[in-house]
Design a protein around this motif. Sequence first.
Motif, mmCIF file in Angstrom:
data_model
loop_
_atom_site.group_PDB
_atom_site.id
_atom_site.type_symbol
_atom_site.label_atom_id
_atom_site.label_comp_id
_atom_site.label_asym_id
_atom_site.label_seq_id
_atom_site.Cartn_x
_atom_site.Cartn_y
_atom_site.Cartn_z
ATOM 1 N N ALA A 252 6.097 -0.416 -15.494
ATOM 2 C CA ALA A 252 5.954 0.263 -14.315
ATOM 3 C C ALA A 252 4.304 0.412 -14.231
ATOM 4 O O ALA A 252 4.025 0.150 -12.964
ATOM 5 N N THR A 253 3.618 0.714 -15.436
ATOM 6 C CA THR A 253 2.296 0.779 -15.195
ATOM 7 C C THR A 253 1.553 -0.491 -14.759
ATOM 8 O O THR A 253 0.877 -0.358 -13.914
ATOM 9 N N ARG A 254 1.935 -1.578 -15.283
ATOM 10 C CA ARG A 254 1.491 -2.942 -14.935
ATOM 11 C C ARG A 254 1.956 -3.330 -13.534
ATOM 12 O O ARG A 254 0.852 -3.640 -12.725
ATOM 13 N N THR A 255 3.124 -2.778 -12.999
ATOM 14 C CA THR A 255 3.222 -3.156 -11.737
ATOM 15 C C THR A 255 2.527 -2.434 -10.858
ATOM 16 O O THR A 255 2.017 -2.863 -9.637
ATOM 17 N N LEU A 256 2.395 -1.109 -11.046
ATOM 18 C CA LEU A 256 1.068 -0.131 -10.278
ATOM 19 C C LEU A 256 -0.102 -0.734 -10.140
ATOM 20 O O LEU A 256 -0.582 -0.637 -9.066
ATOM 21 N N CYS A 257 -0.652 -1.091 -11.327
ATOM 22 C CA CYS A 257 -1.743 -1.384 -11.452
ATOM 23 C C CYS A 257 -2.193 -2.936 -10.729
ATOM 24 O O CYS A 257 -3.339 -2.999 -10.284
ATOM 25 N N ALA A 258 -1.181 -3.663 -10.646
ATOM 26 C CA ALA A 258 -1.348 -4.990 -9.918
ATOM 27 C C ALA A 258 -1.223 -4.712 -8.418
ATOM 28 O O ALA A 258 -1.520 -5.770 -7.731
ATOM 29 N N SER A 259 -0.960 -3.824 -7.863
ATOM 30 C CA SER A 259 -0.568 -3.548 -6.297
ATOM 31 C C SER A 259 -1.898 -3.354 -5.493
ATOM 32 O O SER A 259 -2.641 -2.412 -6.045
ATOM 33 N N PRO A 260 -2.379 -4.559 -4.805
ATOM 34 C CA PRO A 260 -3.748 -4.227 -4.228
ATOM 35 C C PRO A 260 -3.721 -2.855 -3.328
ATOM 36 O O PRO A 260 -4.740 -2.215 -3.090
ATOM 37 N N LEU B 48 -6.520 3.817 -5.038
ATOM 38 C CA LEU B 48 -6.033 5.448 -5.626
ATOM 39 C C LEU B 48 -6.158 5.367 -7.086
ATOM 40 O O LEU B 48 -6.051 6.494 -7.578
ATOM 41 N N LEU B 49 -6.684 4.283 -7.947
ATOM 42 C CA LEU B 49 -6.354 4.369 -9.399
ATOM 43 C C LEU B 49 -7.645 4.560 -9.976
ATOM 44 O O LEU B 49 -7.890 4.851 -11.191
ATOM 45 N N HIS B 50 -8.808 4.770 -8.984
ATOM 46 C CA HIS B 50 -10.086 4.893 -9.709
ATOM 47 C C HIS B 50 -10.405 6.469 -9.805
ATOM 48 O O HIS B 50 -10.297 7.286 -8.995
ATOM 49 N N ALA B 51 -10.975 6.782 -11.067
ATOM 50 C CA ALA B 51 -10.917 8.359 -11.210
ATOM 51 C C ALA B 51 -12.031 8.306 -12.377
ATOM 52 O O ALA B 51 -12.214 7.593 -12.959
ATOM 53 N N TRP B 52 -12.619 9.524 -12.189
ATOM 54 C CA TRP B 52 -13.776 9.622 -13.356
ATOM 55 C C TRP B 52 -13.873 11.252 -13.753
ATOM 56 O O TRP B 52 -13.473 12.056 -12.768
ATOM 57 N N VAL B 53 -14.475 11.727 -14.869
ATOM 58 C CA VAL B 53 -14.496 12.799 -15.188
ATOM 59 C C VAL B 53 -15.475 13.538 -14.304
ATOM 60 O O VAL B 53 -16.718 12.954 -14.311
ATOM 61 N N ALA B 54 -15.194 14.773 -13.884
ATOM 62 C CA ALA B 54 -16.177 15.419 -13.017
ATOM 63 C C ALA B 54 -17.412 15.880 -13.935
ATOM 64 O O ALA B 54 -17.027 16.303 -14.987
#
Length: 147
Positions: free
Chosen positions: A31-39, A44-50
Amino acid sequence: ALFAAAAAAAGEGDLRASGATSLESALIAQATRTLCASPSQEPLLHAWVAPAFAASYRRLFDSTGWIDEAFINYFRAPDEQSNFARETELLVQSVHDFSNRTILVFDFEAPSSSVPHWTPKRFPRLVLFQVGRPLPDGVSFNMNKIQ
């Protein structure tokens, strides 16, 4: 047999390379591979520590960037008086009062929610992340998160 079926569905080599050791792990990896491959999902998958929580991240996560176990929550709030900011704060406080687990909170407000009293001193097991961009207009943010 179930693991073998999941491995066959996703490509056995890929699952073994992911380190999956159970059906659940195999399905999460797939599921992670499928989600990460979706353009459409990629932004929405970019996040960083405050920045205020960088030391907490270094203390709680291992050298590879993983944590064994944690509660996870997300929210979006224009200010600290927002219902979702207050509900999230109650959740974080509850985790600190009744558990020894870490809680990871993802902030979807752009550029960030204003919650100045959330500090590593007050919440030593909180790691606050900023998400790269808010959900597109018209997308239900909370779905069935709080019931």
